[in-house]
Enzyme design. Structure first.
Site, PDB file in Angstrom:
ATOM      1  N   GLY A  98       8.941   4.869   1.464  1.00  0.00           N
ATOM      2  CA  GLY A  98       8.470   3.560   1.939  1.00  0.00           C
ATOM      3  C   GLY A  98       9.615   2.759   2.544  1.00  0.00           C
ATOM      4  N   ILE A 144      11.428  -0.099   1.680  1.00  0.00           N
ATOM      5  CA  ILE A 144      12.664  -0.417   0.942  1.00  0.00           C
ATOM      6  C   ILE A 144      13.245   0.860   0.325  1.00  0.00           C
ATOM      7  N   ASP A 185       1.447  11.501  -6.611  1.00  0.00           N
ATOM      8  CA  ASP A 185       0.871  10.177  -6.868  1.00  0.00           C
ATOM      9  C   ASP A 185       1.213   9.804  -8.307  1.00  0.00           C
ATOM     10  N   SER A 200       8.813  -9.415  -7.531  1.00  0.00           N
ATOM     11  CA  SER A 200       8.637 -10.196  -6.309  1.00  0.00           C
ATOM     12  C   SER A 200       8.673 -11.677  -6.637  1.00  0.00           C
ATOM     13  N   TYR A 227      -2.021  -9.428  -6.292  1.00  0.00           N
ATOM     14  CA  TYR A 227      -0.729  -8.737  -6.139  1.00  0.00           C
ATOM     15  C   TYR A 227       0.331  -9.414  -7.008  1.00  0.00           C
ATOM     16  N   LYS A 267       2.474  -8.079 -10.474  1.00  0.00           N
ATOM     17  CA  LYS A 267       3.930  -8.076 -10.699  1.00  0.00           C
ATOM     18  C   LYS A 267       4.275  -8.862 -11.967  1.00  0.00           C
ATOM     19  N   PHE A 310      12.716 -11.628  -2.459  1.00  0.00           N
ATOM     20  CA  PHE A 310      12.045 -12.579  -1.578  1.00  0.00           C
ATOM     21  C   PHE A 310      11.533 -11.748  -0.391  1.00  0.00           C
ATOM     22  N   ASN A 321       2.374  -7.840   7.042  1.00  0.00           N
ATOM     23  CA  ASN A 321       3.523  -8.741   6.936  1.00  0.00           C
ATOM     24  C   ASN A 321       3.895  -9.330   8.293  1.00  0.00           C
ATOM     25  N   ARG A 366       9.617 -19.160   3.848  1.00  0.00           N
ATOM     26  CA  ARG A 366      10.002 -18.002   3.035  1.00  0.00           C
ATOM     27  C   ARG A 366      11.505 -17.779   3.169  1.00  0.00           C
ATOM     28  N   ARG A 392      -4.058 -18.260   4.974  1.00  0.00           N
ATOM     29  CA  ARG A 392      -4.472 -16.986   4.370  1.00  0.00           C
ATOM     30  C   ARG A 392      -4.613 -17.181   2.851  1.00  0.00           C
ATOM     31  N   GLY A 444      -4.256 -16.744  -0.926  1.00  0.00           N
ATOM     32  CA  GLY A 444      -3.192 -16.160  -1.755  1.00  0.00           C
ATOM     33  C   GLY A 444      -1.797 -16.576  -1.337  1.00  0.00           C
TER      34      GLY A 444
HETATM   35  P1  NAD Z   1       6.004   0.340   1.095  1.00  0.00           P
HETATM   36  O1  NAD Z   1       4.534   0.331   1.066  1.00  0.00           O
HETATM   37  O2  NAD Z   1       6.695   0.543   2.373  1.00  0.00           O
HETATM   38  O3  NAD Z   1       6.571   1.433   0.071  1.00  0.00           O
HETATM   39  C1  NAD Z   1       5.887   1.809  -1.095  1.00  0.00           C
HETATM   40  C2  NAD Z   1       5.787   3.312  -1.074  1.00  0.00           C
HETATM   41  O4  NAD Z   1       5.123   3.726  -2.253  1.00  0.00           O
HETATM   42  C3  NAD Z   1       4.966   3.823   0.107  1.00  0.00           C
HETATM   43  O5  NAD Z   1       5.694   4.836   0.764  1.00  0.00           O
HETATM   44  C4  NAD Z   1       3.690   4.378  -0.511  1.00  0.00           C
HETATM   45  O6  NAD Z   1       3.205   5.499   0.183  1.00  0.00           O
HETATM   46  C5  NAD Z   1       4.161   4.723  -1.909  1.00  0.00           C
HETATM   47  N1  NAD Z   1       3.147   4.636  -2.946  1.00  0.00           N
HETATM   48  C6  NAD Z   1       2.237   3.641  -3.163  1.00  0.00           C
HETATM   49  N2  NAD Z   1       1.488   3.935  -4.228  1.00  0.00           N
HETATM   50  C7  NAD Z   1       1.910   5.137  -4.699  1.00  0.00           C
HETATM   51  C8  NAD Z   1       1.526   5.966  -5.769  1.00  0.00           C
HETATM   52  N3  NAD Z   1       0.527   5.651  -6.582  1.00  0.00           N
HETATM   53  N4  NAD Z   1       2.202   7.134  -5.960  1.00  0.00           N
HETATM   54  C9  NAD Z   1       3.217   7.483  -5.152  1.00  0.00           C
HETATM   55  N5  NAD Z   1       3.608   6.743  -4.107  1.00  0.00           N
HETATM   56  C10 NAD Z   1       2.979   5.581  -3.892  1.00  0.00           C
HETATM   57  O7  NAD Z   1       6.483  -1.009   0.376  1.00  0.00           O
HETATM   58  P2  NAD Z   1       7.932  -1.636   0.291  1.00  0.00           P
HETATM   59  O8  NAD Z   1       7.979  -2.808   1.191  1.00  0.00           O
HETATM   60  O9  NAD Z   1       8.964  -0.582   0.409  1.00  0.00           O
HETATM   61  O10 NAD Z   1       7.883  -2.193  -1.198  1.00  0.00           O
HETATM   62  C11 NAD Z   1       8.410  -1.457  -2.271  1.00  0.00           C
HETATM   63  C12 NAD Z   1       8.202  -2.222  -3.561  1.00  0.00           C
HETATM   64  O11 NAD Z   1       8.795  -3.498  -3.463  1.00  0.00           O
HETATM   65  C13 NAD Z   1       6.745  -2.462  -3.941  1.00  0.00           C
HETATM   66  O12 NAD Z   1       6.629  -2.352  -5.341  1.00  0.00           O
HETATM   67  C14 NAD Z   1       6.493  -3.890  -3.514  1.00  0.00           C
HETATM   68  O13 NAD Z   1       5.506  -4.507  -4.274  1.00  0.00           O
HETATM   69  C15 NAD Z   1       7.847  -4.508  -3.807  1.00  0.00           C
HETATM   70  N6  NAD Z   1       8.102  -5.679  -2.992  1.00  0.00           N
HETATM   71  C16 NAD Z   1       8.028  -5.577  -1.614  1.00  0.00           C
HETATM   72  C17 NAD Z   1       8.253  -6.693  -0.844  1.00  0.00           C
HETATM   73  C18 NAD Z   1       8.098  -6.628   0.645  1.00  0.00           C
HETATM   74  O14 NAD Z   1       7.899  -7.673   1.260  1.00  0.00           O
HETATM   75  N7  NAD Z   1       8.227  -5.488   1.284  1.00  0.00           N
HETATM   76  C19 NAD Z   1       8.611  -7.914  -1.452  1.00  0.00           C
HETATM   77  C20 NAD Z   1       8.664  -7.966  -2.853  1.00  0.00           C
HETATM   78  C21 NAD Z   1       8.430  -6.840  -3.622  1.00  0.00           C
HETATM   79  N1  UFG Z   2       2.084 -14.719   8.282  1.00  0.00           N
HETATM   80  C1  UFG Z   2       1.465 -15.155   9.444  1.00  0.00           C
HETATM   81  N2  UFG Z   2       0.876 -14.220  10.235  1.00  0.00           N
HETATM   82  C2  UFG Z   2       0.869 -12.891   9.953  1.00  0.00           C
HETATM   83  C3  UFG Z   2       1.501 -12.463   8.752  1.00  0.00           C
HETATM   84  C4  UFG Z   2       2.086 -13.416   7.945  1.00  0.00           C
HETATM   85  O1  UFG Z   2       1.445 -16.345   9.732  1.00  0.00           O
HETATM   86  O2  UFG Z   2       0.299 -12.100  10.709  1.00  0.00           O
HETATM   87  C5  UFG Z   2       2.750 -15.710   7.443  1.00  0.00           C
HETATM   88  C6  UFG Z   2       2.175 -15.771   6.032  1.00  0.00           C
HETATM   89  O3  UFG Z   2       1.105 -16.655   5.977  1.00  0.00           O
HETATM   90  C7  UFG Z   2       3.404 -16.240   5.246  1.00  0.00           C
HETATM   91  C8  UFG Z   2       4.585 -15.642   6.008  1.00  0.00           C
HETATM   92  O4  UFG Z   2       4.099 -15.319   7.302  1.00  0.00           O
HETATM   93  O5  UFG Z   2       3.491 -17.616   5.340  1.00  0.00           O
HETATM   94  C9  UFG Z   2       5.125 -14.386   5.357  1.00  0.00           C
HETATM   95  O6  UFG Z   2       4.040 -13.518   5.131  1.00  0.00           O
HETATM   96  P1  UFG Z   2       4.255 -11.972   4.763  1.00  0.00           P
HETATM   97  O7  UFG Z   2       2.901 -11.356   4.660  1.00  0.00           O
HETATM   98  O8  UFG Z   2       5.240 -11.353   5.668  1.00  0.00           O
HETATM   99  O9  UFG Z   2       4.962 -12.076   3.341  1.00  0.00           O
HETATM  100  P2  UFG Z   2       4.451 -12.690   1.987  1.00  0.00           P
HETATM  101  O10 UFG Z   2       5.396 -13.800   1.639  1.00  0.00           O
HETATM  102  O11 UFG Z   2       3.014 -12.994   1.982  1.00  0.00           O
HETATM  103  O12 UFG Z   2       4.645 -11.453   1.001  1.00  0.00           O
HETATM  104  C10 UFG Z   2       5.739 -10.551   1.117  1.00  0.00           C
HETATM  105  C11 UFG Z   2       5.330  -9.160   0.612  1.00  0.00           C
HETATM  106  C12 UFG Z   2       5.082  -9.184  -0.858  1.00  0.00           C
HETATM  107  C13 UFG Z   2       6.228  -9.827  -1.542  1.00  0.00           C
HETATM  108  C14 UFG Z   2       6.523 -11.187  -0.980  1.00  0.00           C
HETATM  109  C15 UFG Z   2       7.739 -11.789  -1.601  1.00  0.00           C
HETATM  110  O13 UFG Z   2       4.168  -8.714   1.292  1.00  0.00           O
HETATM  111  O14 UFG Z   2       4.989  -7.860  -1.322  1.00  0.00           O
HETATM  112  O15 UFG Z   2       6.799 -11.064   0.394  1.00  0.00           O
HETATM  113  O16 UFG Z   2       7.899 -13.058  -1.087  1.00  0.00           O
HETATM  114  F1  UFG Z   2       5.996  -9.927  -2.852  1.00  0.00           F
END
Ligand code: NAD
Ligand code: UFG
Length: 335
Positions: A10, A12, A58, A124, A149, A153, A178, A199, A231, A295, A297
């Site tokens: 994924g 990160i 999985d 998160s 979501y 967490k 963040f 996102n 953010r 949106r 949430g």
């Molecule tokens: P991502 O979706 O790119 O990566 C997650 C990976 O996990 C994906 O490759 C997906 O295929 C895999 N996956 C999901 N469910 C699975 C399962 N049951 N078994 C095996 N693989 C599985 O997401 P990311 O942005 O890399 O986020 C990684 C982690 O960080 C997540 O736990 C997410 O909640 C957390 N997080 C992400 C953000 C963000 O904005 N990206 C912010 C805060 C926390």
């Molecule tokens: N936004 C828009 N248009 C879009 C997408 C997002 O205006 O098409 C806005 C959202 O309303 C929010 C900001 O952009 O105000 C950021 O939204 P993201 O969806 O990029 O990020 P979130 O803050 O909702 O959530 C992300 C990850 C979560 C994580 C969180 C931590 O999706 O997994 O950051 O802050 F937990």
């Protein structure tokens, strides 16, 4: 050293994997590929000259996970990314989110707690809900989550804390990220979600390149200086580095309690409109956008107090918003 990375292909997880491999750590990467692609392995190899051991698995499949630990009895630590992550989607599909984010974590804890393999858990800033004080300190109250979501967490953190209490050899770190953005500066790996991105930044870069006609800004009337949500956007390489530092801290037993929690952000709050303006400046592209309804949430504003991770772990974000958006744009153009 050998580290298991769940969700390793994924967004990160793949960036953390490159840093681990560059430090000559062996990596076992598991992913069910639901939100990633097998080609990510090629990008990792091009960057590092190495590949992790990869298993398509999985983590909701408890037996498969148990067998993995039977096959690899020398795992020194786990970094757990595998979960669903889209706030808005989780409001529409709560049970799908609870099932994946909770069952997967429980299976993992069942496999590692008794044998005391240390864990870094991806949490998160959504656990804070709408914090009443900014920047947000780790000690801020955990308010009701604004989305399933976020709740998954909050519950996940509690599971990890309770498991640390119950098993004397088990220690963990909860990292509250963040908003990660950007891509590896080589742009050989980056953010490539399956389907339409939820996102902001991937949707923005896809709009700039012409995959979507317009970027919707969710809400124009929030109580912020320009009416859009705020953010704390952190470069994914900075975030990846924070995992390496946290892992070293945990594995070398520098932790001062069995389960410590750290914010990982830049400490700066940026609005959606500021992200778009900065992107336009670094890319030279105009991004068509329109305001729509808020949106479900979403919280209004969140940015981190980062003093704790700086003091205890010695980590601080280095990249600027401009650099992160430039890397995100180069990634979009190149892949
Ligand atoms: P991502 O979706 O790119 O990566 C997650 C990976 O996990 C994906 O490759 C997906 O295929 C895999 N996956 C999901 N469910 C699975 C399962 N049951 N078994 C095996 N693989 C599985 O997401 P990311 O942005 O890399 O986020 C990684 C982690 O960080 C997540 O736990 C997410 O909640 C957390 N997080 C992400 C953000 C963000 O904005 N990206 C912010 C805060 C926390
Ligand atoms: N936004 C828009 N248009 C879009 C997408 C997002 O205006 O098409 C806005 C959202 O309303 C929010 C900001 O952009 O105000 C950021 O939204 P993201 O969806 O990029 O990020 P979130 O803050 O909702 O959530 C992300 C990850 C979560 C994580 C969180 C931590 O999706 O997994 O950051 O802050 F937990």
């Amino acid at each position: 050293m050998k580290i298991l990375v769940t969700g390793g292909l994924g967004y990160i997880g793949s960036h953390v994997t490159t840093l681990l491999l560059e430090k000559s750590v062996d990596v076992i990467s598991v992913d069910n590929l639901e939100n990633s692609r097998i080609e990510v392995l090629d990008g990792i190899k091009e960057i590092t000259g190495k590949q992790p051991i990869f298993k398509q698995l999985d983590i909701r499949d408890e037996n498969a996970l148990k067998n993995l630990f039977k096959d690899h009895t020398d795992i020194d630590g786990v970094i757990h990314f595998a979960a669903y992550k889209a706030v808005g989607e989780s409001v529409k599909q709560p049970l799908r989110y609870y099932h994946n984010n909770i069952v997967g974590l429980l299976n993992l804890l069942n496999s590692i707690a008794k044998i005391g393999i240390p864990l870094i858990f991806s949490s998160s800033c959504t656990v804070y809900g709408q914090a009443d004080k900014l920047p947000i300190k780790e000690s801020a109250s955990i308010l009701p989550a604004a989305s399933p979501y976020g709740y998954s967490k909050q519950v996940g953190e509690q599971f990890v804390k309770d498991t640390c209490k119950a098993h004397k050899n088990f220690n963990a770190i909860l990292l509250r990220y963040f908003n990660p953005i950007g891509a590896h500066p080589s742009v050989k790996i980056g953010e490539q979600p399956q389907g339409v991105p939820q996102n902001l930044v991937p949707f923005l870069t896809q709009t700039a390149i012409g995959k979507h006609p317009v970027l919707k800004i969710f809400g124009s009337d929030y109580d912020t200086p320009d009416g859009t949500c705020i953010r704390d956007y952190i470069h994914v390489m900075d975030l990846a580095e924070a995992h390496i530092n946290s892992l070293e801290y945990l594995i070398s037993s520098k932790n001062t309690s069995k389960c410590e929690t750290f914010n990982v952000g830049t400490g700066k709050g940026v609005s959606v409109l500021e992200v778009i303006q900065t992107f336009e400046k670094v890319s030279g592209k105009k991004v068509p956008y329109q305001f729509t309804e808020p949106r479900d949430g979403d919280t209004v504003a969140a940015f981190a107090d980062v003093e704790m991770i700086e003091q205890k772990i010695g980590w601080k974000a280095k990249y600027t918003l401009e650099e992160a958006l430039k890397n995100a744009w180069d990634w979009e153009k190149n892949h």
